[in-house]
Design an enzyme around this catalytic site. Sequence first.
Site, PDB file in Angstrom:
ATOM      1  N   LYS A 156       0.870  -1.183   0.000  1.00  0.00           N
ATOM      2  CA  LYS A 156       0.000   0.000   0.000  1.00  0.00           C
ATOM      3  C   LYS A 156       0.908   1.235   0.000  1.00  0.00           C
ATOM      4  O   LYS A 156       1.514   1.571   1.025  1.00  0.00           O
ATOM      5  CB  LYS A 156      -0.891  -0.034   1.254  1.00  0.00           C
ATOM      6  CG  LYS A 156      -1.384   1.306   1.778  1.00  0.00           C
ATOM      7  CD  LYS A 156      -2.472   1.917   0.927  1.00  0.00           C
ATOM      8  CE  LYS A 156      -3.058   3.180   1.542  1.00  0.00           C
ATOM      9  NZ  LYS A 156      -2.162   4.346   1.526  1.00  0.00           N
ATOM     10  N   GLU A 159      10.365   1.512  10.222  1.00  0.00           N
ATOM     11  CA  GLU A 159      11.277   2.663  10.176  1.00  0.00           C
ATOM     12  C   GLU A 159      10.423   3.880  10.474  1.00  0.00           C
ATOM     13  O   GLU A 159       9.550   4.246   9.682  1.00  0.00           O
ATOM     14  CB  GLU A 159      11.941   2.749   8.801  1.00  0.00           C
ATOM     15  CG  GLU A 159      13.138   3.680   8.809  1.00  0.00           C
ATOM     16  CD  GLU A 159      12.978   4.841   7.869  1.00  0.00           C
ATOM     17  OE1 GLU A 159      12.857   5.978   8.385  1.00  0.00           O
ATOM     18  OE2 GLU A 159      12.952   4.635   6.644  1.00  0.00           O
ATOM     19  N   CYS A 198      13.025  11.302   7.142  1.00  0.00           N
ATOM     20  CA  CYS A 198      13.087  10.838   8.533  1.00  0.00           C
ATOM     21  C   CYS A 198      14.465  11.082   9.121  1.00  0.00           C
ATOM     22  O   CYS A 198      14.619  11.116  10.342  1.00  0.00           O
ATOM     23  CB  CYS A 198      12.779   9.352   8.619  1.00  0.00           C
ATOM     24  SG  CYS A 198      11.170   8.977   7.983  1.00  0.00           S
ATOM     25  N   GLU A 200      10.027  16.702  15.714  1.00  0.00           N
ATOM     26  CA  GLU A 200      10.463  16.601  14.325  1.00  0.00           C
ATOM     27  C   GLU A 200       9.691  17.638  13.490  1.00  0.00           C
ATOM     28  O   GLU A 200       8.462  17.613  13.449  1.00  0.00           O
ATOM     29  CB  GLU A 200      10.144  15.180  13.843  1.00  0.00           C
ATOM     30  CG  GLU A 200      10.719  14.827  12.508  1.00  0.00           C
ATOM     31  CD  GLU A 200      10.420  13.363  12.128  1.00  0.00           C
ATOM     32  OE1 GLU A 200       9.389  12.817  12.579  1.00  0.00           O
ATOM     33  OE2 GLU A 200      11.214  12.790  11.367  1.00  0.00           O
TER      34      GLU A 200
HETATM   35  C1  SIN Z   1      13.494   8.309   4.873  1.00  0.00           C
HETATM   36  O1  SIN Z   1      13.304   9.491   5.154  1.00  0.00           O
HETATM   37  O2  SIN Z   1      12.800   7.423   5.395  1.00  0.00           O
HETATM   38  C2  SIN Z   1      14.525   7.852   3.880  1.00  0.00           C
HETATM   39  C3  SIN Z   1      15.618   8.777   3.698  1.00  0.00           C
HETATM   40  C4  SIN Z   1      16.765   8.227   2.922  1.00  0.00           C
HETATM   41  O3  SIN Z   1      16.718   7.128   2.332  1.00  0.00           O
HETATM   42  O4  SIN Z   1      17.782   8.892   2.933  1.00  0.00           O
END
Ligand code: SIN
Length: 489
Positions: free
Chosen positions: A185, A261, A295, A392
Amino acid sequence: MTVTQSLTKHLKNPELFVDLAGVPNAQEATKRFSVFNPSTGELLAELPDMDAADVSKAIDKADAAQELWAALTARERSDMLWEWHQLILIHSEDLAAILTAEMGKPLAEAKSEIAHAAAYLQWYAEEANRIYGETISPPSNDRRMLVIKQPIGVVGAITPWNFPASMVARKISPALAAGCAIVLKPAEQTPLVAGAMFTLARMAGFPDGVLNLIYASQGDAVGRELCSNPKVRKISFTGSTEVGRLLMRQCSDQIKRTSFELGGNAPFIVFDDADVDAAVEGAIQAKFRNAGQTCVSANRLYVQSSVYDEFAKKFTERVRALRVGDGFVPDVAIGPLIDTCALAKIEDHVGDAVRKGGKIRCGGSRIGKSGTFFEPTVITEVERTMRVAQEETFGPLAPLIRFNDPDQVVREANDTIYGLAAYFYASNLKRVWRVAEALEYGMVGINTGRMSSEAAPFGGMKQSGIGREGSRHGLEDYLEMKYLCMGGL
Ligand code: SIN
């Protein structure tokens, strides 16, 4: 399913992607949802809006294909991954254009993301052939003991909008290499590049049912079905910690395997022995790639007092020069934010910091009355009590925090529920090792602002996730370990 001219005008082979045909169950969905270009507001596509019943059918298909897929030789699976990788490279310009249209990131970044996605497929096409078990010296001579590795089974994968191509490849390629069928998804804001990748996967020859795509606007209903359906043996998710907690609770009834993650709050520390110019370039990468919507974005920039003013001046000059706009316009470095909620959050962070004494060195405001563009922003004199240092931001806002005590800054950097990525710049080797070992993060960038690679284990500690993606470790997350004990010998 309709893909509009606002999308096809960017494509070399529109006929290939006009149907985004990798979705066999989609024809049955009665409702539709729309996908828009966040830079222009143009409608890009109307897609079937699949519900829990459609997800259940897709899971049945994956389950039916699972045995056959697992029974192929590693070489056969590897060949198909390799073929898919080649097709992605051949069509990389169209894939990058689809990505920029639906997500907004600059075309150059989209091209780099497609190359990164292809690299995962290549890596796991190779890694598929290197799944090893082990033999164990038995405690008595009448028995033999060994370990074999087998695919976990059907995997439910949920991918985010910020890297809509590379996150698909990062999850799917190790799963396929291990012998797992997939139900994916993609994020409702950015499902089109995933659809295009699945179209190419069909051309690469994957058997029916091995790869199943769910287009849906209601992620929660899809997530619930994936987590509660006993035919799904593992959930792989990239997204917020909040949603990760929810999915984990939903998986707990069946003790389902998970790879998550999740969110981050990455510190970026510049010590007084750092090469300041290199640190400035690293901070631009770590903070402003994808408009700060990653992230692993640097979220809190700690700079030691003796180099603070120099760093702040040089960094602000570089940030001021970053051009904001539509990702298809050459030289644009910062695209739009994904939606108005993202815009509101960054405005809140700026407002809170200014009220508490932060100084805006550049940027600080949204651009234009409509749209979701925000000026790349630097705020100095930031204190840890400000929201920008606690939460964040997920946007193009860099808060600079002054520090004096090198030991204290590491304690402060670790003082968060998150543990995904951290960065620091220093040259003294003793310090480099001490700080690298003390940071409680799954990934530490030392004198670099970018570390994502198919060859390395990507993932976090604490509430930033479970498991690793990429490298040989990423493959292990899709394999069961089975101990065989032969007696009576
Ligand atoms: C992410 O923000 O989950 C991935 C970032 C990246 O692969 O550098």
